[in-house]
Design an enzyme around this catalytic site. Sequence first.
Site, mmCIF file in Angstrom:
data_model
loop_
_atom_site.group_PDB
_atom_site.id
_atom_site.type_symbol
_atom_site.label_atom_id
_atom_site.label_comp_id
_atom_site.label_asym_id
_atom_site.label_seq_id
_atom_site.Cartn_x
_atom_site.Cartn_y
_atom_site.Cartn_z
ATOM 1 N N CYS A 106 -56.175 8.357 -12.193
ATOM 2 C CA CYS A 106 -56.331 9.559 -11.385
ATOM 3 C C CYS A 106 -56.032 10.768 -12.257
ATOM 4 O O CYS A 106 -55.128 10.734 -13.096
ATOM 5 C CB CYS A 106 -55.399 9.533 -10.173
ATOM 6 S SG CYS A 106 -55.678 10.920 -9.039
ATOM 7 N N CYS A 113 -47.692 10.768 -4.097
ATOM 8 C CA CYS A 113 -48.492 9.605 -4.467
ATOM 9 C C CYS A 113 -48.064 8.966 -5.778
ATOM 10 O O CYS A 113 -47.950 7.748 -5.865
ATOM 11 C CB CYS A 113 -49.966 10.009 -4.548
ATOM 12 S SG CYS A 113 -51.093 8.666 -4.961
ATOM 13 N N LYS A 240 -64.784 15.694 5.746
ATOM 14 C CA LYS A 240 -63.407 15.522 6.183
ATOM 15 C C LYS A 240 -62.458 15.941 5.067
ATOM 16 O O LYS A 240 -62.692 15.623 3.900
ATOM 17 C CB LYS A 240 -63.141 14.065 6.570
ATOM 18 C CG LYS A 240 -63.930 13.602 7.790
ATOM 19 C CD LYS A 240 -63.603 12.165 8.149
ATOM 20 C CE LYS A 240 -64.376 11.721 9.385
ATOM 21 N NZ LYS A 240 -64.066 10.314 9.757
ATOM 22 N N CYS A 338 -52.425 -0.486 13.857
ATOM 23 C CA CYS A 338 -52.718 -1.845 13.407
ATOM 24 C C CYS A 338 -53.520 -2.635 14.443
ATOM 25 O O CYS A 338 -54.264 -3.551 14.089
ATOM 26 C CB CYS A 338 -51.422 -2.585 13.097
ATOM 27 S SG CYS A 338 -50.402 -1.786 11.841
ATOM 28 N N CYS A 341 -57.163 -2.400 13.635
ATOM 29 C CA CYS A 341 -57.522 -2.376 12.215
ATOM 30 C C CYS A 341 -58.718 -3.284 11.940
ATOM 31 O O CYS A 341 -58.714 -4.460 12.286
ATOM 32 C CB CYS A 341 -56.335 -2.818 11.364
ATOM 33 S SG CYS A 341 -56.687 -2.806 9.590
ATOM 34 N N ASP A 578 -60.983 -14.804 53.825
ATOM 35 C CA ASP A 578 -61.709 -15.948 53.275
ATOM 36 C C ASP A 578 -61.959 -17.013 54.336
ATOM 37 O O ASP A 578 -63.039 -17.616 54.383
ATOM 38 C CB ASP A 578 -60.917 -16.544 52.112
ATOM 39 C CG ASP A 578 -61.598 -17.759 51.523
ATOM 40 O OD1 ASP A 578 -61.061 -18.868 51.656
ATOM 41 O OD2 ASP A 578 -62.693 -17.608 50.943
#
Length: 617
Positions: A106, A113, A240, A338, A341, A578
Amino acid sequence: MLKTTVLLRKLTPVSKNLRFAAMSQINKPPEELEEIRAKLEELTESLPEHSAPLQRVTSEQKKFLLKRLLRREKLIKIEHEKGFPPIYDMFMRHHTYLRISLTEKCNFRCVYCMPEEGVQLSPKDNLLTNDEILRMVRLFAAHGVDKVRLTGGEPTIRKDIVEIVAGINSVPGIKDIGMTTNGAVLEKHLKPLVDAGLSKINISIDSLNKAKFELMTRRNAFDRVWSAIEAARKLLPKVKLNTVVMNGKNEEEILDFVAVTKDKNLDIRFIEYMPFGGNKFSNNKFYSYHAMLEQIIRKYGDSVKRLRDSPNDTTKAYKIDGYEGQFGFITSMTDHFCNTCNRMRITADGNLKVCLHGNAETNLRDMMRAGASDEELSDIIQKSVNNKKARHADFRHEQFEEFAKPSYDPHRRVKKGGSSLPSASKIQAFLSASSPKHSFLQNRFFSSDDFNRLTHVDIDGKVKQVDVSTKQPTARLAVAQGTLVLPKEVSIQIAQNTIKKGDVLTVAQIASIMGAKQTSNLIPLCHHIPLAYVDTRFKHDQEKYLLHARSSTRCIANTGVEMEALMACTIALLTVYDMCKAISQEMRMTDVRLIHKIGGETNYLGDRSLYNFEEDR
């Protein structure tokens, strides 16, 4: 295609070799097809004319089959039939989204990060080649994956990025190709990437202030990134922006980012700061999405609108009424997603990760380089997905409960009830209005000034069962009543006990007892309690053709018994319906209600006019 499939089903067991050969070679490049053709012809010649009793496969049909098998774009349906099914895990989550890391490198050193000195990189030979990446995409596409996202490191560092996108775009079944990038060198690649098939892009930008941007990324690249954003807006329908929000770093810019959406069709995604290797995570740097949303509501009030999320979406989406763009929150820490996912990840060195936050990895690179067939790779992929957990667990969400409270602002340290904050109910109306998703645990649409009294809903609008373990068992009683409006002929036959099915009221009494016992199985959040007594009595008003049922329930338990009383009454009336529906279906059940309950923290005494109930039986 259907004709091909039917022919395959007609072939003898010998033809399994033919199908296996065709399918295992599906991802071979065109120059190798001649060798495959020779093998297929050899296998085809070995097939008998009669593959099964009364089923004849002619030589012309064999040639037709061979021709179709060699057309890759026609094989997807056959491929699924022979053993490349859609990928589901043990929790029935359908996996259709593949993220591929193209490089570990990177050109930024973002504070959330990566350490400033960078990280140790894998040897170049360990990274997947272009051909290996495309083979992976073809294999996953055969399993039903239709969305691919390219990540890193920084994917635009890779010199063959355009060729990779073009190759993925040629794979049948792939509908979307996205990329997540820091945008620093994106602009020069953008037009070729879009022409090659790139359809979606996420650009990371954590500050609109140049100095702060450089502080957070440790790079002087704001102008290049913003220029890339503007260029992307001209080439793609929606762009985005990913913004990681950190307390004490950029949380005061949230309103500035929202303001950008006024006249720009941008989708800004505020991401909760989260821990992973090397980023020196600290709770003091964490800023919850609830606190972010409070800032926005304080500024825009009722103009903040909750949008409908797509299935499997990771973002809670909002917009300001009248603004062109929108914004949302990725809440990995305070409200994980999650349950829905559908993502898998291939690392740059060829390992399959079924959960971004899990430690488990499966080395697909070495299997490919050792000569593994697609069938063998498919088998190991499915086994890996089978081991996927219900949720990621490398950190505890519970430690962020205080941050998750809507009226807690970790930057201002404003406590709940402060006059400068909007009401909790107003904030909750926005927080909880999540759209329906295909999941086992969903948020619901609701807005109530009495939110804090809804004991079966948590702070984020999700259902929960009330914990009654701390309550002391006490004697409890509940009585419920309901009415069945009868046609005249039904009322007469009940009174005369001439219904062909039998003694209607006796059967209904028994059914009510059985129904009360099943309450916790039918009402999801009800507790299972030890019933001590269930009784249902009937009062038949033959002049008005009404049948009233009253059910009483008793227990000694930690929680009340009113739902069991309501269930007993309802089942009793349904049973009468019924038993009598052969005579008429014009019966109508009405006015099922709780008459009173006694025991526990509160008593309820309903309409006293209903207390006098002189039952017939």
